[in-house]
Write an enzyme that holds these catalytic residues in place. Structure first.
Site, PDB file in Angstrom:
ATOM      1  N   HIS A  81       0.618  -1.517   0.082  1.00 18.40           N
ATOM      2  CA  HIS A  81       0.151   0.041   0.029  1.00 18.40           C
ATOM      3  C   HIS A  81       0.854   1.161   0.109  1.00 18.40           C
ATOM      4  O   HIS A  81       0.408   2.337   0.032  1.00 18.40           O
ATOM      5  CB  HIS A  81      -0.770  -0.291   1.156  1.00 18.40           C
ATOM      6  CG  HIS A  81      -1.269  -0.881   1.411  1.00 18.40           C
ATOM      7  ND1 HIS A  81      -1.351  -2.161   2.337  1.00 18.40           N
ATOM      8  CD2 HIS A  81      -2.745  -2.029   0.708  1.00 18.40           C
ATOM      9  CE1 HIS A  81      -1.920  -3.610   2.385  1.00 18.40           C
ATOM     10  NE2 HIS A  81      -3.298  -2.920   1.498  1.00 18.40           N
ATOM     11  N   GLU A 133      -2.822   3.580   1.912  1.00 18.86           N
ATOM     12  CA  GLU A 133      -2.878   3.815   0.733  1.00 18.86           C
ATOM     13  C   GLU A 133      -2.832   5.209   1.160  1.00 18.86           C
ATOM     14  O   GLU A 133      -1.721   6.427   0.129  1.00 18.86           O
ATOM     15  CB  GLU A 133      -2.780   3.618  -0.154  1.00 18.86           C
ATOM     16  CG  GLU A 133      -3.109   3.430  -1.883  1.00 18.86           C
ATOM     17  CD  GLU A 133      -3.518   4.092  -2.889  1.00 18.86           C
ATOM     18  OE1 GLU A 133      -3.821   3.961  -3.927  1.00 18.86           O
ATOM     19  OE2 GLU A 133      -4.183   2.210  -2.870  1.00 18.86           O
ATOM     20  N   THR A 172      -5.489   4.403  -5.618  1.00 17.14           N
ATOM     21  CA  THR A 172      -5.745   3.396  -6.786  1.00 17.14           C
ATOM     22  C   THR A 172      -7.109   2.710  -7.154  1.00 17.14           C
ATOM     23  O   THR A 172      -7.261   1.279  -7.963  1.00 17.14           O
ATOM     24  CB  THR A 172      -4.606   2.902  -7.547  1.00 17.14           C
ATOM     25  OG1 THR A 172      -4.252   1.670  -5.992  1.00 17.14           O
ATOM     26  CG2 THR A 172      -3.185   3.493  -7.450  1.00 17.14           C
ATOM     27  N   ASN A 232     -10.559  -1.931  -2.584  1.00 17.29           N
ATOM     28  CA  ASN A 232     -10.910  -2.788  -3.703  1.00 17.29           C
ATOM     29  C   ASN A 232     -12.079  -3.898  -4.404  1.00 17.29           C
ATOM     30  O   ASN A 232     -12.980  -3.354  -4.663  1.00 17.29           O
ATOM     31  CB  ASN A 232      -9.591  -3.233  -4.921  1.00 17.29           C
ATOM     32  CG  ASN A 232      -9.399  -4.867  -4.539  1.00 17.29           C
ATOM     33  OD1 ASN A 232      -9.245  -5.514  -5.005  1.00 17.29           O
ATOM     34  ND2 ASN A 232      -8.676  -4.267  -3.915  1.00 17.29           N
TER      35      ASN A 232
END
Length: 331
Positions: A81, A133, A172, A232
């Site tokens: 991360h 992250e 991301t 995610n």
């Protein structure tokens, strides 16, 4: 007699190149330097992976000051991360040998943020507060140089000192559609805002969301294999429901499935977040096969061939077939 069930199995799913690389780094470090190898934070957000590495000799810590002085010669790995700049600086001050497993696509976002700052822009980071992250990206720049934006509502009421000199980057692992809405709100409020030089949301996030959109319409239930702290994976649950699944659930293992609550289903969507190993997908398919007459249909929207090289210090170490099976999430 078993009821028929069609499983729409998404592809791509599961491990991405950044996760594969991070796990490789820990395995290679254990082979080269021996146990213990310390890892700051979970290397990836998956307990199955973490426990597998612990069994091989990895020791997970939240901060590097937890590493005992007698083990300072052993390597410490920074997670996929990414970390604030203060972490490697602290490691150097403590004379620790560290290996950075930050995903190259996360490192790209760090560089995009630094580029905005070099060009005199205040940086807006679209992401989720508290995610490792986000902490790592904000920690690339001095305090006050980055403002976090979580929602389109945040964007529409944001007040900054330099509205004409702004640049944005994104975490991301965000929802592509949600992020587009936030960027639109920022552009309306700040017409001169500058985008990063390249897309920040990574290819693996986009590919997995596209496959879920393909499989979700008409699904009675959609299962996403992933951890509750995996950004995610949680986005895939949301994408499935928006794309037409009647219900979508995040599960870590087959043992978490509440069979009495599933109801009468004929079509099941199935995917896995970027840090979820394939062996758990197989485990869940087998659990359904015990209870249903299963037909598996593939919902493939892309082929992934990306491969990120490991750190130079580790390239002289070879992985065995069993090592590679673990790295690829197949054991």
């Amino acid at each position: 007699m078993k009821r028929p069930l069609t499983i729409r199995l998404c592809g791509p799913r599961g491990f991405c190149a950044g996760v594969d690389r991070a796990i490789q780094i820990v395995v290679l470090a254990l082979k080269k330097y021996g146990a213990p190898v310390y890892v700051r934070h979970e290397i990836v957000h998956n307990r199955y992976v973490v426990e597998g590495l612990q069994a091989k000799g990895a020791v997970f810590v939240e901060e590097i000051d937890e590493i005992p002085p007698e083990h300072h010669a052993q390597p410490v790995v920074f997670s996929a991360h990414g970390v604030p700049k203060s972490v490697p600086a602290d490691a150097k001050a403590r004379n620790l040998f560290y290996l950075d497993a930050t995903c190259p696509l996360v490192s790209k976002v760090h560089k995009q943020a630094m580029r905005h700052q070099r060009q005199g822009r205040h940086v807006l980071l679209i992401g989720h507060e508290g995610h490792p992250e986000v902490i790592g990206t904000m920690g690339q720049l001095p305090d006050g140089a980055v403002t976090l934006v979580e929602t389109a509502e945040d964007a529409s009421r944001l007040v900054v000192d330099t509205p004409d000199t702004l640049g944005f980057v994104t975490q991301t692992t965000l929802s592509v559609e949600d992020t587009a809405g936030i960027i639109e709100a920022l552009r309306i409020r700040f017409p001169n805002i500058q985008a990063p030089a390249a897309e920040s949301i990574c290819y693996a996030t986009t590919n997995r969301q596209d496959a879920v959109k393909e499989a979700a319409p008409g699904s009675d239930l959609f299962l996403v294999v992933g951890a509750p702290n995996s950004s995610n994976s949680k986005r895939l649950v949301e994408v499935a429901e928006r794309a037409g699944a009647k219900r979508s659930i995040l599960v870590q293992r087959a043992s978490e499935i509440l069979w009495d609550d599933i109801g009468d289903i004929a079509i099941l969507g199935l995917s896995a977040g970027a840090s979820a190993p394939e062996i758990i997908v197989d485990e869940i398919i087998d659990a359904f096969k015990e209870r249903y007459d299963v037909t598996v249909e593939l919902a493939i929207t892309a082929e992934e061939t990306e491969n990120f090289p490991v750190n130079r210090d580790l390239r002289d170490v070879e992985l065995t077939a069993s090592d590679m099976a673990f790295v690829n999430g197949n054991v």
